[in-house]
Motif scaffolding. Sequence first.
Motif, PDB file in Angstrom:
ATOM      1  N   SER A   1     -12.778   2.596  -6.838  1.00 32.84           N
ATOM      2  CA  SER A   1     -12.154   1.975  -7.084  1.00 32.84           C
ATOM      3  C   SER A   1      -9.969   1.834  -6.048  1.00 32.84           C
ATOM      4  O   SER A   1     -10.975   2.678  -4.839  1.00 32.84           O
ATOM      5  CB  SER A   1     -11.538   2.431  -8.195  1.00 32.84           C
ATOM      6  N   LEU A   2      -9.827   0.760  -6.519  1.00 31.24           N
ATOM      7  CA  LEU A   2      -8.167   1.081  -5.604  1.00 31.24           C
ATOM      8  C   LEU A   2      -7.697   2.609  -5.881  1.00 31.24           C
ATOM      9  O   LEU A   2      -7.762   3.146  -4.756  1.00 31.24           O
ATOM     10  CB  LEU A   2      -7.314  -0.168  -5.952  1.00 31.24           C
ATOM     11  N   LYS A   3      -7.477   3.298  -7.165  1.00 30.69           N
ATOM     12  CA  LYS A   3      -7.050   4.655  -7.522  1.00 30.69           C
ATOM     13  C   LYS A   3      -7.828   5.939  -6.396  1.00 30.69           C
ATOM     14  O   LYS A   3      -7.388   6.453  -5.996  1.00 30.69           O
ATOM     15  CB  LYS A   3      -6.826   5.078  -8.704  1.00 30.69           C
TER      16      LYS A   3
ATOM     17  N   LEU B   1       0.278  -1.225   0.036  1.00 29.18           N
ATOM     18  CA  LEU B   1       0.025  -0.145   0.146  1.00 29.18           C
ATOM     19  C   LEU B   1       0.215   0.883   0.040  1.00 29.18           C
ATOM     20  O   LEU B   1       0.939   2.565  -0.588  1.00 29.18           O
ATOM     21  CB  LEU B   1      -0.663   0.054   0.841  1.00 29.18           C
ATOM     22  N   VAL B   2       2.184   0.794   0.454  1.00 29.60           N
ATOM     23  CA  VAL B   2       2.973   2.571   0.952  1.00 29.60           C
ATOM     24  C   VAL B   2       3.231   2.509  -0.653  1.00 29.60           C
ATOM     25  O   VAL B   2       3.669   3.565  -1.328  1.00 29.60           O
ATOM     26  CB  VAL B   2       3.601   2.078   1.853  1.00 29.60           C
ATOM     27  N   ASP B   3       3.791   1.678  -1.014  1.00 33.84           N
ATOM     28  CA  ASP B   3       5.046   1.794  -3.094  1.00 33.84           C
ATOM     29  C   ASP B   3       3.986   2.722  -3.655  1.00 33.84           C
ATOM     30  O   ASP B   3       3.424   3.134  -4.397  1.00 33.84           O
ATOM     31  CB  ASP B   3       5.175   0.422  -2.768  1.00 33.84           C
TER      32      ASP B   3
ATOM     33  N   LEU C   1       1.117   6.946  -7.218  1.00 32.27           N
ATOM     34  CA  LEU C   1      -0.077   8.277  -7.034  1.00 32.27           C
ATOM     35  C   LEU C   1       0.635   9.088  -7.252  1.00 32.27           C
ATOM     36  O   LEU C   1      -0.200   9.722  -7.537  1.00 32.27           O
ATOM     37  CB  LEU C   1      -1.080   7.187  -6.810  1.00 32.27           C
ATOM     38  N   ILE C   2       1.376   8.837  -5.830  1.00 31.74           N
ATOM     39  CA  ILE C   2       1.724  11.000  -5.874  1.00 31.74           C
ATOM     40  C   ILE C   2       2.304  11.262  -6.323  1.00 31.74           C
ATOM     41  O   ILE C   2       2.604  12.505  -7.049  1.00 31.74           O
ATOM     42  CB  ILE C   2       2.595  11.160  -4.166  1.00 31.74           C
ATOM     43  N   ASP C   3       3.741  10.540  -7.136  1.00 31.77           N
ATOM     44  CA  ASP C   3       4.333  11.052  -8.246  1.00 31.77           C
ATOM     45  C   ASP C   3       3.632  10.987  -9.221  1.00 31.77           C
ATOM     46  O   ASP C   3       3.780  11.710  -9.969  1.00 31.77           O
ATOM     47  CB  ASP C   3       5.926  10.084  -8.117  1.00 31.77           C
TER      48      ASP C   3
END
Length: 813
Positions: free
Chosen positions: A349-351, A198-200, A205-207
């Motif tokens: 969704s996941l995103k 999840l962290v990865d 997603l931030i990048d």
Amino acid sequence: MSSDVPDDATAPADRVKHVRIEDEMEQSYIDYAMSVIAGRALPDVRDGMKPVHRRILYAMHEMGVSSGSSHRKSSSIVGETMGNYHPHGDSPIYDAMVRMAQDFSMRYPLVDGQGNFGSMDGDPPAAMRYTEARMAPIAEELLADIEKDTVDFSSNYDDRLTEPDVLPAKVPGLLLNGSSGIAVGMSTNIPPHNLGELVDATVHLIDNPDATVEDLMEHVTGPDFPTGGNIVGRDAIYSAYATGRGRLRVRAEYEVDREAGQIVVTELPYQENKARIVERIADDVNDGEIEGIKDLRDESDRNGVRIVVELKRGANVDVVENRLLDHHLESTFGVINLALVDGQPQVLSLKESLQHYVEHRREVVRRRSEHDLAEAEDRAHILEGRLRALENVDDVVDLIQDSEDRDAARSGLQERFDFSEDQAAHIVRMQLGSLTSMEAAEIEDEYEDVQETIEYLRAVLDSREKLDGVIKDELREIKDEYDDERRTNVLEDEGQVTHEDLIPEEDCVVVITEDDYIKRMPVDQFDAQNRGGKGIIGADPKEGDRVSKVFRANSHDYLLCFTNQGQVYRLKTYEVPEMSRTARGKSAVNLLSLDDGEDLTAVVSTDEFGDDECITMVTRNGYVKRTSAADFENILSTGIRAASLEDGDELVDVEVTDGTTDLVIATEGGMTIRFDESEVSEMGRSARGVNGIKLEGQDRVAAMVATDESDERSLLTVTENGYGKRTLLSEYRTQSRYGKGLVDIKTDERNGRVSTAKAVTDEDHLIIMSESGQIMRIRAGDVSQVGRNTKGVTIMELAEMDRVASVTVVPAE
């Protein structure tokens, strides 16, 4: 007419509103539903917490029950939560806290429990007065910085205190531990995930704000259940992540030891009750639903799950494995990623889930930075005052000494040195020892540090990139601290292996008793013998029961099972339990929904019927009917009507015909009649049929055979005393339907009455079974071929009072 009622007496009536009752009911129910949705059942997308969990953790935080403190009685924590924040019963609060402490329920438990907090077997936890608890270290990460105005607070239920609307949540709690709940008209079921993945994914997603679900799935392999196991198929995971809904096949982890004859289960599907699984497997073994298991042991301990399934010698391991998977070791996890977004339920969704979490963390870090900046600027302001006081230390000391009181000293400092009120108040409170040169150096160092902090915090607040960098750094620190290996593997879906795929195709002998016990045995268990032998044991019916039917079928054939009452049922041959020669069999009521007094009398073995084929039936009283085979394609589990019968009549035999055959009906009194099938019109399933043979006295129909003019087979007639003969079918001339027929075999005292009649070739094999369970296999050619109206020869030697029950034909090919 005057009135003495005061003018203001009607004022309350003016406030009464007239509304339609359906409108009021609708609005009230909507208000209630939203209360349940927002206040109880659904988690918040930002911290993944429901109100009860959030309040428990905040109550522990306020009590100082951290991961570094000693454990506290659960009743104390529950009481604090209930008294200050959660106005509901103590039982649901304790249940929620217990679940947060269960390592088989939570992927990362938020409560460190001490005592009995339940088990995978469904054992309940000890009462709250016996157990103790404190926060787990990772729970503190959810509450970190809550004192720094990072989240909004609201009044508690009695306005005495305030409680957080959401937790700061350094970790994406919604997906981390998942959630489940049933609201009004909706429900949520979110699986847990691996923290490192999840962290990865969040950092990615931030990048990369435009990242797709496929991109994120390069980091998030799939749900990661605390009990391990396997998820079968990546397509289902993608569907769940892309749409917020999906159905995951979760399979236990097990090993098959073929040499030891064991299947050892070491991990179970998520949220499955271990004791109940073991109990259900045992029930299926006892009921005959699963064959080949001789022992079942639960050897689980604190180190993990271990269920040992011991297999019988010669058991088909693949079949047992598949049965266990179908019914016990594989379950479905229905994903519904429903959470509250701005107080409204949404399927995410996941995103979308990670996006909302990132936005929450941006708000938390921004507010924390603003809070820290304000404190740093306040501290810098004070330090500036102290430095200026040190520069004028003699004058400052003299002024304070000459002042009448603290207020006068503070006012004097403000007027003479232009200190602010806060600076002046701080200087007045300073001790004389803090005015040394060493202290001055420390203040200058601290001032420089505070200025650097202020510069850093202003940069974070002014730059979205730097703010996101703070979030990413903190996430990576969390990963370094708490990351662990995945527990749940993702397997490729290689297609569902059906039970039928694992059943070898082989010819079987199916045996049915009068009390409707049924079993199957491989034909090759029985070697051919010479005519006139006693045979071997083929069944061991219980006392008072007798074998009634024996027939041959392929293990993959569909069986149409006709009963004496005119009903027909359908099942696969392999569904009949395979048992040894000496076994009694399994009650047919476990396979077919038989009524009291309903017995199986005829079985048709066929995979599929042709378009022009019919099911032709004959009854004991000589009625014949033909019904299109298409009428038997969709048969309910409770069976369907095949024929209507008169009182005292019963269905006795069935043949599959195509409209071009002749029918040969044999009676118990030794008579036979042959007539063209076309003399019997097709009719519906509910019809009784037409007369096929005219019976005399107490004679009854024994069997029916379908043949044609080119048929070179013989009619084998077997009597109940074990005698029989073969006569070419061509010797039976065609007559009109409903005649008396011709004499086929003499039914004197030696022969007894006719048991059955079959069409055979010389090379066919016969499997003959007696009522007591003796079974014998011989070549049909060993039975003499003679003319009609003869006595026949000994086929099987029977014990006293024993009789031939049934004969089945194993074709030469």
